[in-house]
Enzyme design. Structure first.
Site, short mmCIF file in Angstrom:
data_model
loop_
_atom_site.label_atom_id
_atom_site.label_comp_id
_atom_site.label_asym_id
_atom_site.label_seq_id
_atom_site.Cartn_x
_atom_site.Cartn_y
_atom_site.Cartn_z
N ASP A 193 44.34 27.65 26.08
CA ASP A 193 44.49 28.34 27.36
C ASP A 193 44.38 27.33 28.49
OD1 ASP A 193 44.49 29.88 29.62
OD2 ASP A 193 43.15 31.42 28.82
N ILE A 213 36.72 28.93 37.33
CA ILE A 213 35.84 29.86 36.64
C ILE A 213 35.98 29.69 35.13
CG2 ILE A 213 35.95 31.51 38.53
CD1 ILE A 213 37.89 33.18 36.85
#
Length: 293
Positions: A193, A213
């Protein structure tokens, strides 16, 4: 309209055939914090996550990332009937259910369809369902996930429904804290990812966050591993399913507090940010349920 439910709902995505090996499993486990506690390097229980060999086990959440584990580009959003901006997208919820213990090496084919599109007014929610089968056609695992797209609702469509999971009003059966490392998101992004939201400060600020984040699926894996260790004797084969809604963000360097309650045939889980600052108690995962095998 950027999202056309008439084209999207029921659409099947291209089949994806993929393979994985023990190195992928080890990297995934390390990326969700396995082996990070003092003494884990000599603990037989911890080494079941972090050393290849006959005792290596696979946490069921690995099945979620296995199909895209070797991707090096940001995740595409080329969904039928959907023209959306990656910067507006956050992971909404995720579930995985396994038919049995996942093997540390294998080849599978994932078949995925868009099952629902919800109109939340100021946002849209897109649901996908996937089934992974082995080369012999045996079902290995199923997934269901949603993405939340800010600014894409308002066409008057179905708002959808929810199934809240109540947290018991008593002391938890397990209460553990996990310190997210400063490099946790940078390590987890190697599991396929590469969304810049988790690594690029400028991209994160453009998306409305003060800093990159942590991946929601990284928090998901951390919580699942923690509860497995606390209440299932660290035995990944005892996890049949795990579902959660992503209720808030985690920043690298923060601490995740994981509390779990045995309730009938399931384990109810709560995950929040722990600390003395203003984010103490902020939700991380909600409607979180582990189903033991």
């Amino acid at each position: 309209m950027p999202i056309d439910p008439g084209l999207a709902v029921g659409a099947e995505l291209p089949d994806r055939t993929f393979s994985w090996d023990s190195s992928d499993v080890l990297l995934y486990h390390l990326a969700i914090g396995a082996g990070s506690r003092p003494g884990d390097h000599i603990s037989p229980a911890a080494l079941r996550y972090t050393v290849d060999g006959p005792s290596l086990q696979v946490l069921p959440s690995f099945g979620i990332v296995a199909p895209t584990f070797h991707e090096t580009n940001p995740p595409p959003l080329d969904l039928p009937g959907c023209d959306i901006d990656l910067a507006r997208v956050v992971h909404g919820s995720q579930s995985v259910a396994v038919s049995g213990p996942l093997p540390p090496t294998g080849t599978a084919t994932l078949r995925t369809r868009i099952s629902d599109v919800w109109d939340k007014g100021r946002a849209a929610v897109i649901w996908q369902e996937g089934v992974a089968t082995s080369e012999t056609g045996a079902e290995l695992w199923t997934t269901r996930s949603s993405i939340f797209i800010r600014g894409e609702g308002g066409w008057g469509g179905d708002r959808g429904s929810s199934e809240p999971v109540a947290v018991p009003d008593r002391s938890p059966d397990a209460d553990t804290a996990y310190d997210v490392t400063p490099q946790q998101a940078l390590l987890y992004r190697l599991c396929g990812d590469r969304n810049p939201l988790h690594a690029d400060p400028e991209f994160a600020r453009a998306a409305g966050f003060p800093a990159p984040i942590l991946h929601g699926l990284c928090s998901y894996g951390i919580v699942l591993r923690t509860v497995t260790d606390d209440l299932l004797e660290g035995d990944a084969s005892r996890v049949a399913a795990f579902t959660a809604r992503f209720a808030g963000v985690v920043f690298p360097g923060e601490t995740i507090r994981v509390r779990a309650w045995r309730e009938d045939a399931a384990i109810v889980v709560s995950a929040t940010v722990a600390g003395r600052g203003e984010r103490d108690g902020a939700p991380v995962l909600a409607d979180c349920l582990l189903t033991p095998a």
